[in-house]
Design a protein around this motif. Structure first.
Motif, mmCIF file in Angstrom:
data_model
loop_
_atom_site.group_PDB
_atom_site.id
_atom_site.type_symbol
_atom_site.label_atom_id
_atom_site.label_comp_id
_atom_site.label_asym_id
_atom_site.label_seq_id
_atom_site.Cartn_x
_atom_site.Cartn_y
_atom_site.Cartn_z
ATOM 1 N N VAL A 271 5.710 -24.351 40.115
ATOM 2 C CA VAL A 271 4.775 -25.160 40.638
ATOM 3 C C VAL A 271 4.726 -24.838 42.232
ATOM 4 O O VAL A 271 5.799 -25.011 42.857
ATOM 5 C CB VAL A 271 4.832 -26.762 40.411
ATOM 6 C CG1 VAL A 271 3.955 -27.500 41.099
ATOM 7 C CG2 VAL A 271 5.210 -26.860 38.945
ATOM 8 N N PRO A 272 3.658 -24.453 42.802
ATOM 9 C CA PRO A 272 3.544 -24.046 44.263
ATOM 10 C C PRO A 272 3.616 -25.315 45.031
ATOM 11 O O PRO A 272 3.113 -26.659 44.744
ATOM 12 C CB PRO A 272 2.209 -23.400 44.498
ATOM 13 C CG PRO A 272 1.858 -22.733 42.917
ATOM 14 C CD PRO A 272 2.444 -24.018 42.137
ATOM 15 N N THR A 273 4.134 -25.247 46.374
ATOM 16 C CA THR A 273 4.203 -26.265 47.249
ATOM 17 C C THR A 273 2.926 -26.497 48.386
ATOM 18 O O THR A 273 3.003 -27.059 49.240
ATOM 19 C CB THR A 273 5.645 -26.510 47.974
ATOM 20 O OG1 THR A 273 5.687 -25.231 48.572
ATOM 21 C CG2 THR A 273 6.551 -26.626 46.984
ATOM 22 N N THR A 274 1.844 -25.480 47.932
ATOM 23 C CA THR A 274 0.915 -25.603 48.724
ATOM 24 C C THR A 274 -0.319 -26.453 48.179
ATOM 25 O O THR A 274 -1.494 -26.392 49.047
ATOM 26 C CB THR A 274 0.193 -24.027 48.613
ATOM 27 O OG1 THR A 274 0.084 -23.564 47.186
ATOM 28 C CG2 THR A 274 1.309 -23.040 49.390
ATOM 29 N N ILE B 192 -1.160 -14.342 43.041
ATOM 30 C CA ILE B 192 -0.254 -15.415 42.470
ATOM 31 C C ILE B 192 1.094 -15.304 42.900
ATOM 32 O O ILE B 192 1.808 -16.233 43.136
ATOM 33 C CB ILE B 192 -0.230 -15.343 40.698
ATOM 34 C CG1 ILE B 192 -1.744 -15.561 40.404
ATOM 35 C CG2 ILE B 192 0.554 -16.469 40.252
ATOM 36 C CD1 ILE B 192 -1.917 -15.368 38.731
ATOM 37 N N GLY B 193 1.724 -14.003 42.790
ATOM 38 C CA GLY B 193 3.103 -13.820 43.293
ATOM 39 C C GLY B 193 3.423 -14.080 44.655
ATOM 40 O O GLY B 193 4.288 -14.553 44.965
ATOM 41 N N ASN B 194 2.236 -13.956 45.631
ATOM 42 C CA ASN B 194 2.564 -14.506 46.918
ATOM 43 C C ASN B 194 2.048 -15.920 47.111
ATOM 44 O O ASN B 194 2.056 -16.197 48.514
ATOM 45 C CB ASN B 194 1.656 -13.540 47.975
ATOM 46 C CG ASN B 194 1.899 -11.889 47.576
ATOM 47 O OD1 ASN B 194 3.235 -11.616 47.436
ATOM 48 N ND2 ASN B 194 0.953 -11.188 47.793
ATOM 49 N N HIS B 195 1.906 -16.509 46.295
ATOM 50 C CA HIS B 195 1.520 -17.969 46.438
ATOM 51 C C HIS B 195 0.344 -18.117 47.241
ATOM 52 O O HIS B 195 -0.017 -19.238 47.783
ATOM 53 C CB HIS B 195 2.635 -18.831 47.149
ATOM 54 C CG HIS B 195 4.053 -18.299 46.375
ATOM 55 N ND1 HIS B 195 4.433 -18.944 45.078
ATOM 56 C CD2 HIS B 195 5.140 -17.892 46.795
ATOM 57 C CE1 HIS B 195 5.442 -18.503 44.713
ATOM 58 N NE2 HIS B 195 5.965 -17.793 45.940
ATOM 59 N N GLU B 196 -0.679 -17.271 47.192
ATOM 60 C CA GLU B 196 -1.870 -17.352 48.018
ATOM 61 C C GLU B 196 -3.151 -17.769 46.978
ATOM 62 O O GLU B 196 -4.224 -18.288 47.307
ATOM 63 C CB GLU B 196 -2.375 -15.971 48.381
ATOM 64 C CG GLU B 196 -1.469 -15.205 49.374
ATOM 65 C CD GLU B 196 -1.595 -13.676 49.663
ATOM 66 O OE1 GLU B 196 -2.576 -13.423 49.021
ATOM 67 O OE2 GLU B 196 -0.959 -13.117 50.569
ATOM 68 N N LEU B 197 -2.622 -17.866 45.830
ATOM 69 C CA LEU B 197 -3.486 -18.246 44.651
ATOM 70 C C LEU B 197 -2.867 -19.093 43.450
ATOM 71 O O LEU B 197 -1.668 -18.613 43.134
ATOM 72 C CB LEU B 197 -4.218 -17.109 43.848
ATOM 73 C CG LEU B 197 -5.249 -17.390 42.753
ATOM 74 C CD1 LEU B 197 -6.539 -17.934 43.432
ATOM 75 C CD2 LEU B 197 -5.641 -16.139 42.146
#
Length: 386
Positions: A365-368, A265-270
């Motif tokens: 909110v992630p941009t992925t 979550i912290g690395n924006h992988e999830l």
């Protein structure tokens, strides 16, 4: 656990394995049900029972009549013994949803306090001073506010302390809010010539409102008796920032796996929503079964999809190199709200959700992915990044 007192003494007793430890926890039946926060210490009791130790669960049929002053800046109303016993009936079955019957026993305070006379009360009260009791934060607040402090409230810690003497406990388990009372038990044991108990102090889990989960706030609690679909849906509604506490304290998921999820979550992988789905499934599975959790996940997906319109208007937002946006900034930049102040107001009121999860001021909110932002009851917007 949040704290262990005295850590070295307890560790030595557990390692020695030369005697069965008597480990207690008390519960006041102020409500007919137990919640997910209670499961945290109960799982510790289960583990200690598996190691061969004796678990004693004390039902506070006398202390409930006084009302625990912990975390209260005013006196609790007195509850009738009839109501207390009715609530206690449901507690017994719920204890054993987690702690096996075979390795534990449930006792009521009436076993000892039912025999107490005035002399016994005076003797107990003589062991502590008014200054000790008034040093409690709750009582200091009342003094500052000039709020009444009934004598019965001062007696509560003494009665809880005597429980430890009555059963000659080696260890007491309780939440951080009970530290004063549990330490009083340790002190009273020492005064009366018993070996002072060690303390296992557990963290307090937040409820759906972001504050301490409590029996006094039923709508903000996840109850051990809730059906699978309700548990799953409630977990999906918690704020994203609470997920680490829920993963670490409210599940039995291996620590390495928890760290892996939180790191992703912290690395924006999830995506936080995917993480929350794992969390909701895990908690539902532990309280019911994997099959029930699977069905709850499907039911929740249908509910969320069914609540969204088939066609959702989209708006493009420039990523500008960002890996994530704070929800307040995103509402403003996407023109979903006319101003930042309006975005702040809506989020504070709980009127904004991201992919079905209620947003807080800390929501990122992630941009992925292409999240769906819901404002109010019917306004949906899909964010497309460029």
């Amino acid at each position: 656990m949040a704290e262990v007192i005295v850590r070295e003494d307890l560790a030595a007793s557990l390692r020695a394995g030369d005697r069965q430890l008597r480990i207690k926890q008390g519960f006041d039946p102020t409500h007919p049900n137990l919640h997910l926060g209670h499961a945290i210490p109960l799982r510790k009791l289960r583990k200690l029972a598996e190691w061969g130790h004796e678990i004693v669960i004390i039902v506070g049929d006398w202390t409930t009549q006084i009302g625990d002053p912990t975390d209260k800046d005013e006196s609790r109303p007195t509850m009738s013994h009839e109501k207390i016993m009715k609530n206690a009936e449901t507690y017994l079955a719920q204890f054993h949803l987690i702690v096996p019957r075979a390795s534990s026993r449930v006792v009521f305070q009436d076993e000892w306090f039912g025999k107490f006379g005035l002399k016994d009360v005076i003797d107990l009260a003589s062991r502590f001073t008014a200054q000790q009791m008034l040093a409690r934060e709750e009582f200091r607040k009342r003094l500052e506010k000039k709020t009444a402090i009934p004598i019965k409230d001062l007696l509560y810690p003494l009665l809880q302390a005597y429980d430890s003497v009555a059963i000659e406990s080696d260890v007491e388990v309780g939440g951080t809010d009970q530290l004063f009372n549990i330490l009083a038990g340790r002190e009273l044991q020492e005064q009366l010539g018993q070996r002072p108990q060690n303390l296992l102090i557990n963290h307090l889990l937040e409820g759906l409102d972001g504050e301490k989960m409590s029996k006094s706030k039923p709508k903000a609690s996840i109850w051990l008796t809730d059906p699978p679909n309700e548990i799953y849906g409630k977990v999906m509604s918690i704020e994203d920032k609470l997920m680490p506490h829920y993963f670490e304290w409210a599940t039995e998921m291996p620590r390495k796996e928890v760290n892996k999820i939180l790191g992703a979550i912290g690395n924006h992988e999830l995506h936080p929503r995917e993480a929350k789905e794992k969390l909701a499934w895990q908690i539902t599975s532990e309280l019911h079964s994997p099959a029930a959790a699977d069905e709850a996940k499907i039911a929740f997906g249908r509910q969320v999809e069914g609540g969204q319109p088939e066609e959702i208007p989209s708006v493009e937002v420039e990523k500008d190199g960002h890996k994530e946006f704070n929800i307040v900034d995103l509402l403003r930049d996407s023109k979903i709200t006319p101003s930042r102040s309006e975005a702040l107001r809506l989020v504070k009121q709980g009127g904004v959700s991201v992919d079905g999860s209620k947003a807080s001021l800390e929501t990122m909110v992630p941009t992925t992915s292409e999240p769906v932002i819901k404002v109010g009851k019917r306004s949906y917007t899909r964010i497309r990044w460029r």
